[in-house]
Enzyme design. Structure first.
Site, PDB file in Angstrom:
ATOM      1  N   ASP A  34     -15.554  -7.826   0.332  1.00 45.39           N
ATOM      2  CA  ASP A  34     -16.375  -6.744   0.845  1.00 45.39           C
ATOM      3  C   ASP A  34     -17.809  -7.238   0.869  1.00 45.39           C
ATOM      4  O   ASP A  34     -18.259  -7.938  -0.045  1.00 45.39           O
ATOM      5  CB  ASP A  34     -16.249  -5.479  -0.007  1.00 45.39           C
ATOM      6  N   GLY A  90      -9.732  -6.240   8.367  1.00 44.82           N
ATOM      7  CA  GLY A  90      -9.609  -5.881   9.771  1.00 44.82           C
ATOM      8  C   GLY A  90     -10.644  -6.598  10.613  1.00 44.82           C
ATOM      9  O   GLY A  90     -10.740  -6.369  11.810  1.00 44.82           O
TER      10      GLY A  90
END
Ligand code: ITT
Length: 197
Positions: A76, A8
Site C-alpha cells: 500500500d 489491482g
C-alpha cells in the site's frame, strides 16, 4: 521465489517485476477465478493497516485453492504532502480522482510548502511467515504537470535524488532506482536473504 502480487494496479506489478526479477524472483498478479480480487481497505487507519488487512484477506482467498502455499505480496502506498499532515496518504488514489493533479498543485501553491514524499509498505507471506518492509522517496511538488510516464502522481513529483525533472519525465529506468516501491521491495528481498529466515 514465485510471488503473487495482490493488487489491482498493473503499474505496481510492472515496477515490482522490474525490481525483484534481477534479484531472482518472479512476480505476477494474483487472480482468483481470472479476476483481480477487491479488498476491504481501512484507509482511515493508514498505509500499514491497509497492507496488513489486504494480506490477511488475500491469504484467506487462496486457502484451499491450488494457489495455497504460493507467496503473496501486497503493497500500500501513497503520497504525503508536508503542508498537510497525513494527506492525502492512504487516500491518494481517491484524492487524485476527486480533485485531480491540478487540484493538488493548487493546494500546494496556496500553502507555499512544496515538500512531499511517497511512502510504501510492502508485506510478503508464504502463509506462515510474514516479512514487512517500508520505503520512502523524498521530493517536491512541481508547479505544473510535466511528463506522461508512470502513473498517479508521477507527473507532479520531483524526486530529491533526481535532476529536477518529475517522475513523469524521468521514466521507469530512473524511478525504479530510487522509488519508495523499489526501496520497500529491496528491503523485502534483503529480509528473504537474511540468515534469520
Ligand atoms: P491496490 O490497492 O490495488 O494495490 P491502488 O492503485 O489502489 O492499487 P493504493 O491503494 O496503494 O493502490 O494507492 C496508491 C495510490 O497512491 C496510487 O493510486 C497513486 O495515486 C499514489 N501512488 C502510489 N505510488 C505511486 C507512484 O509510484 N507513482 C505515482 N503515484 C503513486
Amino acid at each position: 521465489m514465485r510471488i503473487l502480487f495482490a493488487t489491482g494496479n498493473e503499474n505496481k506489478i510492472i515496477e515490482a517485476q522490474e525490481t525483484l526479477a534481477p534479484l531472482g524472483h518472479t512476480v505476477e498478479g494474483l487472480l482468483i477465478d481470472g479476476k483481480r480480487p477487491d479488498f476491504n481497505e481501512p484507509k482511515e487507519l493508514g498505509l500499514e493497516a491497509v497492507a496488513e488487512a489486504k494480506i490477511l484477506q488475500a491469504l484467506t482467498l487462496i486457502e484451499g485453492t491450488e494457489l495455497q502455499g504460493s507467496a503473496i505480496l501486497v503493497e500500500d502506498s501513497g503520497i504525503f504532502l508536508d503542508a498537510f499532515p497525513n494527506w492525502p496518504g492512504a487516500k491518494s488514489s481517491d484524492v487524485e480522482k476527486e480533485i485531480g493533479l491540478l487540484g493538488v498543485i493548487e493546494r500546494v501553491n496556496k500553502s507555499e510548502i512544496r515538500g512531499a514524499e511517497f511512502r510504501a509498505v510492502a508485506i510478503l507471506s508464504d502463509g506462515s511467515k510474514f516479512w514487512k518492509s517500508k520505503g520512502v522517496c523524498r521530493g517536491s511538488i512541481s508547479d505544473e504537470i510535466k511528463g506522461q510516464k508512470g502513473f498517479g502522481y508521477d507527473p507532479i513529483f520531483i524526486p530529491s535524488e533526481g535532476d529536477g525533472r518529475t517522475f513523469g519525465e524521468l521514466g521507469a529506468e530512473v524511478k525504479n532506482q530510487i522509488s519508495h516501491r523499489k526501496k520497500a521491495m529491496q528491503g523485502l528481498s534483503n529480509l528473504l536473504k537474511s540468515p534469520s529466515r
